[in-house]
Write an enzyme that holds these catalytic residues in place. Structure first.
Site, PDB file in Angstrom:
ATOM      1  N   LYS A 258       0.837  -1.195   0.000  1.00 34.82           N
ATOM      2  CA  LYS A 258       0.000   0.000   0.000  1.00 34.82           C
ATOM      3  C   LYS A 258       0.873   1.247   0.000  1.00 34.82           C
ATOM      4  O   LYS A 258       2.017   1.209   0.470  1.00 34.82           O
ATOM      5  CB  LYS A 258      -0.890   0.049   1.247  1.00 34.82           C
ATOM      6  N   ARG A 332     -10.245 -11.441   2.489  1.00 34.63           N
ATOM      7  CA  ARG A 332     -11.154 -12.487   2.010  1.00 34.63           C
ATOM      8  C   ARG A 332     -10.515 -13.872   2.126  1.00 34.63           C
ATOM      9  O   ARG A 332     -11.222 -14.874   2.224  1.00 34.63           O
ATOM     10  CB  ARG A 332     -11.580 -12.189   0.576  1.00 34.63           C
TER      11      ARG A 332
END
Length: 479
Positions: A258, A332
């Site tokens: 990120k 996820r």
């Protein structure tokens, strides 16, 4: 925070901060000299706040009539917040006789009980002041409302206590709040309730039980992953309601790194897991007659020699394989393994509901007030939607059907973890997750990326949502 429900004006405690409405019968019975000028202000839609000529109270606040009725924008809470940045009394009296909407009543009660936590309480600020703290909430109402308000105070206090535990945990910086720290904190908090039992899988047990997705996410960190299951048996037999939370204690994005601005709040990527813990504590405090399991999938998504790589294929505990084409779509992965693991634990599972700060896309779609709901169970969709409206912790349903199948197709594995076309990000993540819950078990996914934090003045703190939603859903089922 202590609370009292009173029905007689003579029981109002001198020196308190009284909050009421210009239409209140209580206000008229008090015959205070300042009320005429204050009511004139509220007629213009303004908040009237006074600390002079309002004896026997230390402070008197009149909030406009419409604030007590607003069920859409929570205007009452918006007007209360600035009043309590610097409280003037440790006892607050709120005139609930003018509230006609249950949602407004319950939201206000929870908000006051949540004043028991602020960032200063973490003890990390050496210059923190010693300002007044609200210690007691006194609720005034007519005698006809006393029984209902006593019940509401008990329920909302328990819900708020779960929120407070979740908020405190999530606000702790990630160098302290590691997967093992979360486990130890959960064990400490659960020890207060004999009906709660903790089961922990360390990194070795995670591998032995085949949770390859959870292990892949956590193996790049020097702080290894954990799976924590919290069991609650409020009855001896019956179906088990299961809640699963994403617990990424810090998310660098892994090798799909990120940028700095996007990483700043990533200590909050474990809010889903923190809220599962808080939910279990609230259920235990109310001693609800149900069986519940809360599963916290805990890992730190870090960069290291063993960090998962784009293009890797990993096997989950149900045997399915997933191609990891984006290491920053790790939430996820841990959720998928935890859902599959949870689905195998009990002969009869009533439902599985997972919650996660999963995608920034849901914030673009729904903003900061609504959680995203994705499910193929129409029963859960309707129940959760109605519980959201009743509690003020609302959800908005997004589509989830086989038209999303191509978004998770992989040439080398059963599934891939992100769509290559960068479309329908939130729903595509949910489509991946539904593959790990057996079709006979009703399942719903809550993307709380927009709602798990409270944002004000450019700062973010944990909110404790969606605990109110899920407690309302559970209470509705039991009513």
């Amino acid at each position: 925070m202590e609370y009292h429900v009173i029905t007689e004006p003579s029981a109002l405690r001198p020196g308190s901060h009284l909050i009421t409405s210009p239409r209140s019968p209580l206000l008229r019975s008090l015959d205070l000299s300042v009320t005429g000028e204050m009511i004139a202000l509220t007629d213009k839609g303004e908040v009237a706040d006074c600390r002079f000529a309002c004896a026997p109270f230390s402070r008197l606040t009149l909030l406009p009539n419409q604030a007590w009725d607003d069920t859409l924008t929570d205007e009452l809470l918006a007007q209360l917040r600035p009043l309590f940045k610097a409280p003037t009394s440790d006892n607050v009296i709120v005139d609930f006789s003018v509230i006609t909407e249950t949602r407004v009543r319950d939201s206000a009660l929870r908000w006051f009980f949540n004043l028991d936590h602020r960032l200063d309480d973490l003890g990390l600020k050496t210059t923190a002041g010693h300002s007044v703290r609200v210690k007691t909430l006194t609720v005034f109402c007519p005698s006809s409302q006393q029984e209902a308000l006593q019940k509401a105070c008990r329920q909302q206090s328990a819900i708020a206590n779960g929120m407070l535990a979740a908020r405190r945990l999530a606000d702790i910086p990630s160098e302290t709040c590691t997967p093992q720290f979360v486990v130890e904190e959960a064990e400490r908090l659960c020890a207060a309730f004999p009906a709660l039992r903790c089961e922990v899988l360390d990194e070795h047990a995670i591998q032995e039980q085949g949770l390859g997705l959870l292990y892949a996410v956590g193996k790049g960190s020097t702080r290894p992953p954990r799976l924590l299951a919290i069991h609650y048996d409020g009855v001896a037999n019956g179906p088990v309601r299961t809640y699963v939370g994403k617990g990424i204690t810090f998310d660098t994005g892994g090798l799909w790194l990120k940028e700095g601005a996007g990483m700043y709040t990533m200590k909050y990527d474990m809010c889903g897991a923190a809220n599962v813990l808080g939910l279990m504590l609230s259920i235990a405090e109310l001693a609800l007659p149900v069986r519940v399991m809360g599963v916290l999938a805990l890992a730190e998504n870090a960069i290291g020699p063993d960090a998962m790589q784009p293009g890797s294929v990993v096997r989950a505990c149900n045997g399915m394989t997933v191609e990891i084409n984006n290491t920053d779509a790790e939430g996820r992965l841990v959720l998928a393994d935890a859902i599959a693991w949870a689905s195998q634990r009990h002969e009869k599972t009533h439902f599985i509901i997972d919650m996660a700060t999963l995608t920034g896309a849901v914030v673009k779609a729904l903003g900061y007030e609504l959680s995203g709901l994705m499910t193929q169970s129409e029963t859960l969709r309707e129940q959760l939607t109605q519980a959201g409206k009743k509690s003020g912790d609302e959800v908005w349903s997004l589509p989830l059907d086989k038209r999303l199948k191509k978004q998770t197709e992989s040439a080398i594995a059963d599934l891939c973890n992100t769509p290559t076309n960068n479309a329908a990000i939130s729903a595509s993540a949910a489509w991946l997750l539904q593959a790990f819950c057996p079709p006979e078990i009703p399942w719903a996914h809550l993307d709380v990326s927009g709602t798990a934090l409270w944002r004000e003045g450019g700062r973010s703190v944990a909110s404790g949502r969606p605990i109110p939603l899920l407690m309302q859903h559970l209470l509705d089922e039991l009513s």
